[in-house]
Design an enzyme around this catalytic site. Structure first.
Site, PDB file in Angstrom:
ATOM      1  CB  ALA A  27      81.293   7.342  12.116  1.00  0.00           C
ATOM      2  CB  THR A  54      86.681  13.128  10.239  1.00  0.00           C
ATOM      3  OG1 THR A  54      86.080  11.830  10.343  1.00  0.00           O
ATOM      4  CG2 THR A  54      85.639  14.145   9.802  1.00  0.00           C
ATOM      5  NE  ARG A  55      93.311  17.833  11.998  1.00  0.00           N
ATOM      6  CZ  ARG A  55      94.548  17.816  12.445  1.00  0.00           C
ATOM      7  NH1 ARG A  55      94.913  16.884  13.306  1.00  0.00           N
ATOM      8  NH2 ARG A  55      95.408  18.720  12.070  1.00  0.00           N
ATOM      9  CD1 TRP A  56      93.882  13.593   9.265  1.00  0.00           C
ATOM     10  CD2 TRP A  56      95.057  15.257   8.353  1.00  0.00           C
ATOM     11  NE1 TRP A  56      94.813  13.995  10.185  1.00  0.00           N
ATOM     12  CE2 TRP A  56      95.548  15.020   9.651  1.00  0.00           C
ATOM     13  CE3 TRP A  56      95.649  16.262   7.578  1.00  0.00           C
ATOM     14  CZ2 TRP A  56      96.601  15.740  10.193  1.00  0.00           C
ATOM     15  CZ3 TRP A  56      96.695  16.988   8.120  1.00  0.00           C
ATOM     16  CH2 TRP A  56      97.151  16.722   9.403  1.00  0.00           C
ATOM     17  N   GLY A  59      88.438  16.257  -0.474  1.00  0.00           N
ATOM     18  CA  GLY A  59      87.509  16.429  -1.597  1.00  0.00           C
ATOM     19  C   GLY A  59      86.130  16.883  -1.170  1.00  0.00           C
ATOM     20  CD  GLU A 125      86.023  13.992  -5.075  1.00  0.00           C
ATOM     21  OE1 GLU A 125      85.439  12.986  -4.632  1.00  0.00           O
ATOM     22  OE2 GLU A 125      86.788  14.678  -4.399  1.00  0.00           O
ATOM     23  CG  ASP A 225      92.790   0.505  18.050  1.00  0.00           C
ATOM     24  OD1 ASP A 225      93.715  -0.033  17.421  1.00  0.00           O
ATOM     25  OD2 ASP A 225      92.954   1.472  18.822  1.00  0.00           O
ATOM     26  CG  HIS A 246      95.879   8.901  -2.934  1.00  0.00           C
ATOM     27  ND1 HIS A 246      96.806   9.534  -3.711  1.00  0.00           N
ATOM     28  CD2 HIS A 246      94.748   9.633  -3.023  1.00  0.00           C
ATOM     29  CE1 HIS A 246      96.262  10.618  -4.246  1.00  0.00           C
ATOM     30  NE2 HIS A 246      95.007  10.698  -3.847  1.00  0.00           N
ATOM     31  NE  ARG A 295      91.928   8.526  -5.643  1.00  0.00           N
ATOM     32  CZ  ARG A 295      91.306   8.905  -4.547  1.00  0.00           C
ATOM     33  NH1 ARG A 295      90.911   8.003  -3.671  1.00  0.00           N
ATOM     34  NH2 ARG A 295      91.079  10.158  -4.305  1.00  0.00           N
ATOM     35  CG  HIS A 356      93.222   7.132   0.496  1.00  0.00           C
ATOM     36  ND1 HIS A 356      93.639   8.200   1.259  1.00  0.00           N
ATOM     37  CD2 HIS A 356      92.151   7.581  -0.216  1.00  0.00           C
ATOM     38  CE1 HIS A 356      92.860   9.248   1.030  1.00  0.00           C
ATOM     39  NE2 HIS A 356      91.952   8.896   0.160  1.00  0.00           N
ATOM     40  CD  GLU A 380      88.589   4.391   6.545  1.00  0.00           C
ATOM     41  OE1 GLU A 380      88.537   5.631   6.700  1.00  0.00           O
ATOM     42  OE2 GLU A 380      89.577   3.800   6.074  1.00  0.00           O
ATOM     43  NE  ARG A 391      86.945   5.960  -0.584  1.00  0.00           N
ATOM     44  CZ  ARG A 391      87.524   7.143  -0.312  1.00  0.00           C
ATOM     45  NH1 ARG A 391      86.932   7.990   0.519  1.00  0.00           N
ATOM     46  NH2 ARG A 391      88.675   7.476  -0.826  1.00  0.00           N
ATOM     47  CG  LEU A 397      83.913  12.482   4.683  1.00  0.00           C
ATOM     48  CD1 LEU A 397      84.191  13.885   4.156  1.00  0.00           C
ATOM     49  CD2 LEU A 397      84.362  12.380   6.138  1.00  0.00           C
TER      50      LEU A 397
HETATM   51  C1  LIG Z   1      93.906  12.311   3.618  1.00  0.00           C
HETATM   52  C2  LIG Z   1      92.500  11.789   3.512  1.00  0.00           C
HETATM   53  C3  LIG Z   1      91.596  12.403   2.651  1.00  0.00           C
HETATM   54  C4  LIG Z   1      90.278  11.917   2.549  1.00  0.00           C
HETATM   55  N1  LIG Z   1      89.368  12.567   1.756  1.00  0.00           N
HETATM   56  C5  LIG Z   1      88.061  12.166   1.760  1.00  0.00           C
HETATM   57  C6  LIG Z   1      87.050  12.893   1.063  1.00  0.00           C
HETATM   58  O1  LIG Z   1      87.324  13.917   0.445  1.00  0.00           O
HETATM   59  N2  LIG Z   1      85.770  12.442   1.109  1.00  0.00           N
HETATM   60  C7  LIG Z   1      85.412  11.305   1.783  1.00  0.00           C
HETATM   61  O2  LIG Z   1      84.226  10.937   1.785  1.00  0.00           O
HETATM   62  N3  LIG Z   1      86.347  10.612   2.470  1.00  0.00           N
HETATM   63  C8  LIG Z   1      87.641  11.013   2.486  1.00  0.00           C
HETATM   64  N4  LIG Z   1      88.566  10.312   3.200  1.00  0.00           N
HETATM   65  C9  LIG Z   1      88.109   9.170   4.005  1.00  0.00           C
HETATM   66  C10 LIG Z   1      87.352   9.700   5.224  1.00  0.00           C
HETATM   67  O3  LIG Z   1      88.029  10.840   5.717  1.00  0.00           O
HETATM   68  C11 LIG Z   1      87.255   8.655   6.319  1.00  0.00           C
HETATM   69  O4  LIG Z   1      86.795   7.438   5.795  1.00  0.00           O
HETATM   70  C12 LIG Z   1      86.292   9.128   7.412  1.00  0.00           C
HETATM   71  O5  LIG Z   1      86.679  10.390   7.895  1.00  0.00           O
HETATM   72  C13 LIG Z   1      86.241   8.127   8.543  1.00  0.00           C
HETATM   73  O6  LIG Z   1      85.461   8.682   9.585  1.00  0.00           O
HETATM   74  P1  LIG Z   1      85.275   7.869  10.915  1.00  0.00           P
HETATM   75  O7  LIG Z   1      84.456   8.703  11.816  1.00  0.00           O
HETATM   76  O8  LIG Z   1      84.809   6.503  10.606  1.00  0.00           O
HETATM   77  O9  LIG Z   1      86.766   7.685  11.485  1.00  0.00           O
HETATM   78  P2  LIG Z   1      87.874   8.769  11.926  1.00  0.00           P
HETATM   79  O10 LIG Z   1      87.553  10.127  11.480  1.00  0.00           O
HETATM   80  O11 LIG Z   1      89.187   8.198  11.529  1.00  0.00           O
HETATM   81  O12 LIG Z   1      87.743   8.743  13.502  1.00  0.00           O
HETATM   82  C14 LIG Z   1      88.082   7.587  14.241  1.00  0.00           C
HETATM   83  C15 LIG Z   1      88.080   7.942  15.701  1.00  0.00           C
HETATM   84  O13 LIG Z   1      88.217   6.789  16.507  1.00  0.00           O
HETATM   85  C16 LIG Z   1      89.216   7.029  17.504  1.00  0.00           C
HETATM   86  N5  LIG Z   1      89.755   5.717  17.902  1.00  0.00           N
HETATM   87  C17 LIG Z   1      90.381   4.806  17.126  1.00  0.00           C
HETATM   88  N6  LIG Z   1      90.684   3.711  17.869  1.00  0.00           N
HETATM   89  C18 LIG Z   1      90.240   3.945  19.138  1.00  0.00           C
HETATM   90  C19 LIG Z   1      90.286   3.217  20.346  1.00  0.00           C
HETATM   91  N7  LIG Z   1      90.844   2.000  20.464  1.00  0.00           N
HETATM   92  N8  LIG Z   1      89.746   3.772  21.460  1.00  0.00           N
HETATM   93  C20 LIG Z   1      89.185   5.012  21.418  1.00  0.00           C
HETATM   94  N9  LIG Z   1      89.124   5.757  20.282  1.00  0.00           N
HETATM   95  C21 LIG Z   1      89.648   5.226  19.162  1.00  0.00           C
HETATM   96  C22 LIG Z   1      90.200   7.945  16.803  1.00  0.00           C
HETATM   97  O14 LIG Z   1      91.053   8.591  17.714  1.00  0.00           O
HETATM   98  C23 LIG Z   1      89.227   8.875  16.082  1.00  0.00           C
HETATM   99  O15 LIG Z   1      88.700   9.836  16.971  1.00  0.00           O
HETATM  100  C24 LIG Z   1      89.887  10.778   3.311  1.00  0.00           C
HETATM  101  C25 LIG Z   1      90.793  10.165   4.162  1.00  0.00           C
HETATM  102  C26 LIG Z   1      92.096  10.659   4.276  1.00  0.00           C
HETATM  103  C27 LIG Z   1      93.041   9.994   5.228  1.00  0.00           C
END
Ligand SMILES: Cc1cc2nc3c(=O)[nH]c(=O)nc-3n(C[C@H](O)[C@H](O)[C@H](O)COP(=O)(O)OP(=O)(O)OC[C@H]3O[C@@H](n4cnc5c(N)ncnc54)[C@H](O)[C@@H]3O)c2cc1C
Length: 540
Positions: A27, A54-56, A59, A125, A225, A246, A295, A356, A380, A391, A397
């Site tokens: 995001a 994101t990097r984890w 699917g 899925e 946060d 999960h 699930r 999860h 998220e 969800r 993603l």
């Molecule tokens: C193991 C696992 C498997 C998953 N598999 C899938 C899948 O297959 N398909 C799918 O759609 N979703 C999947 N999800 C869910 C999906 O990965 C997440 O919902 C999505 O990546 C969230 O993206 P994001 O950019 O919102 O947050 P994130 O990728 O979590 O990034 C958040 C960022 O904010 C930063 N941050 C946090 N707090 C602060 C702060 N106070 N100050 C500065 N920086 C901060 C963090 O360091 C990080 O860089 C999975 C999640 C997990 C954990």
């Protein structure tokens, strides 16, 4: 009472930007790339750039790309999963703009898996009636998406990045509009320690809050946060009670707290079975699909058995799959098990449910605008309304991509003029970092998979007792623990308020879905007295 007004130490340095983006997952990186059209972008992130969820992600990303699929079919599946609480307009945006956003990612360099003719491979899925999940590197989709987006940001010389920059709070002007952030940087030179970034708009992309529980698939940075920062600024939160668990995270030993590796459902798909400590099957007679039940059904049954037997984990027996299949298809499982001294070819794998995904978060409109002027949220941390009460797999993603892109377009049209930050006159203290594990355990025990009025009341009391131990030491860990306390309190408040079972919210004392009473969204605001005020709002 939750600390509602915090003030960081006087900033030792100040930076300026037109837009400050907080977070570097799918995001935040997407928002930064699109916000460039509005002005100078500063991206700040609290650890290394790729430390978020994101990097984890394994699917993949859901989008109606197959010839026999359609946005209408994706819409229908999403609405079904959301159990009556999806915002139809938001889902419409997600499914109609989704395919183009996935094509954008591919054009940016994300190497999605393709067949020999170069056509995207699409998998299916749970909950999807069509094949519509694009993936990369088999089960390494998130890592590839993060890599491609980071490369694009690195190549954009109009995006400045600060790593190890923990955002503490928002700067608000006299109209209580967001006009920047305070942050704590572990840096060097002039940008070290507490600083301030003045900006015309703030985009929160801070990810989830899995760390509010003792066991989670989320990384260490997922401490809610963004939700807490937004709440302290007066923004509305919504759907916070809906946390997806999960069923099978690896249980790595007594007392293990924090991120646990995910044990893929595909193992049960191939014949793995859940057993209790006595070797009895856990899912027999619970659901027609047995170990392959949805699930939430599996997580709930596992939690019940664990509570009845007073144990903290169960066992997943995959010995029947054989060495060949396990080595070929599940190398990640073998590697994770090796780290804790378990050999899945000989021993059942210890597993337990883990938090999860947060379906709720900071309430936004269709352009990522929160209820606070100048403050946007995506990914998220946001509640766009696309997930409702649960969800649909691989929609998260996609949500990050679609709505971060929309924020870029909105900023181009409406970037506010710069304004002057005001300081809060009555700062509260911070919750002691030492209370973190106690808080996480209390949340897992009373506000996790299974909830009731009694368990939630007990958890609320524990949270109150922790909140009373405010010590004020302004270390980054104390800011994070204070944020965990804030989201925990919002979660418990909403979960106690919703007296029914719906989607991922399971009340033992109200086991049925009640559409006559509860077809409403629970929205909350943190009042200056440190209490969350609940409001029921119409869906859609
Ligand atoms: C193991 C696992 C498997 C998953 N598999 C899938 C899948 O297959 N398909 C799918 O759609 N979703 C999947 N999800 C869910 C999906 O990965 C997440 O919902 C999505 O990546 C969230 O993206 P994001 O950019 O919102 O947050 P994130 O990728 O979590 O990034 C958040 C960022 O904010 C930063 N941050 C946090 N707090 C602060 C702060 N106070 N100050 C500065 N920086 C901060 C963090 O360091 C990080 O860089 C999975 C999640 C997990 C954990």
């Amino acid at each position: 009472m939750i600390p509602a007004r915090l003030r960081a130490a006087a900033p030792g340095w100040t930076a300026t930007a037109d837009v400050v983006v907080v977070g570097s997952g799918i995001a935040g990186l997407t928002a930064a790339l699109h916000a460039r059209a509005a002005g100078r972008v500063l991206l700040v992130t609290k650890a290394l750039l790729d430390a978020g969820s994101t990097r984890w992600a394994q699917g993949g990303i859901a989008a109606a790309l197959a010839p026999d699929d359609s946005p209408a079919a994706h819409f229908a599946d999403t609405m079904t999963a959301g159990a009556g609480l999806c915002d139809p307009a938001a889902v419409e945006v997600l499914v109609t703009e989704g395919p183009d956003r996935v094509r954008d990612l591919a054009a940016l360099g994300a190497a999605f898996d393709r067949d020999p003719e170069g056509v995207l491979e699409l998998t299916r899925e749970g909950g999807h009636l069509h094949r519509r999940i694009v993936h990369a590197g088999g089960d390494a989709t998130g890592a590839e998406v993060e890599r491609a987006l980071l490369a694009a940001v690195a190549a954009a010389d109009d995006i400045e990045v600060i790593e190890h920059a923990l955002v503490l709070d928002l700067l608000l002007d006299a109209q209580r509009r967001a006009c920047g952030v305070t942050l704590h940087v572990l840096g060097e030179g002039t940008r070290d320690g507490v600083g301030a970034v003045r900006a015309r708009a703030v985009v929160l992309a801070t990810g989830g809050m899995g760390q509010v529980y003792a066991s989670t698939t989320n990384p260490d940075v997922s401490t809610g946060d963004g939700m807490a920062v937004a709440a302290r600024a007066g923004a509305a939160l919504a759907d916070v009670e809906f946390v997806q668990f999960h069923p099978t995270a690896l249980w790595s030993g007594p007392g293990a707290v924090g991120r646990q590796p995910l044990v893929t459902e595909a193992l049960r798909g191939e014949g793995g079975i859940l057993l209790d400590a006595h070797g009895r099957r856990v899912m027999t007679d619970v659901h027609p699909l047995g170990d392959l039940a949805p699930r939430d059904v599996v997580a709930k049954q596992m939690s019940r058995v664990m509570a009845e037997q007073g144990v903290d984990h169960l066992l997943l027996d995959v010995r029947g799959l054989g060495a060949d299949l396990l080595t070929r298809r599940f190398p990640t499982l073998l590697a994770n098990c090796a780290e804790i001294g378990v050999d899945p070819l000989r021993d059942p794998v210890p597993v337990a449910p883990a938090a999860h995904y947060a379906s709720g978060g900071v309430r936004t409109d269709l352009h990522g605008r929160t209820t606070v002027g100048g403050l946007y949220a995506c990914g998220e941390v946001a509640c766009t309304g696309v997930h409702g009460a649960n969800r649909l797999a691989s929609n998260s993603l996609l949500e990050g991509l679609v709505f971060a892109t929309r924020i870029g377009a909105a900023l181009e049209q409406e970037l506010p003029s710069p304004s002057q930050p005001q300081t809060s006159d009555r700062p509260d203290g911070l919750v002691s970092a030492a209370a973190r594990t106690e808080l996480q355990r209390a949340m897992t025990e009373g506000a996790g998979v299974l909830r009731s009025a009694d368990s939630l009341q007990h958890t609320a009391k524990t949270l109150d007792a922790i909140a009373a131990r405010i010590d004020g030491a302004p270390a980054p860990e104390a800011w994070e623990t204070t944020n965990l306390m804030t989201v925990a309190s919002a979660l418990v408040t909403a979960a106690a308020h919703r007296e029914e079972t719906r989607g991922s919210h399971w009340r033992e004392d109200y086991p049925d879905r009640d559409d006559a009473r509860w077809l409403v969204r629970i929205q909350q605001r943190l009042a200056p007295d440190g209490e969350f005020a609940v409001e029921e709002v119409a869906v859609g």
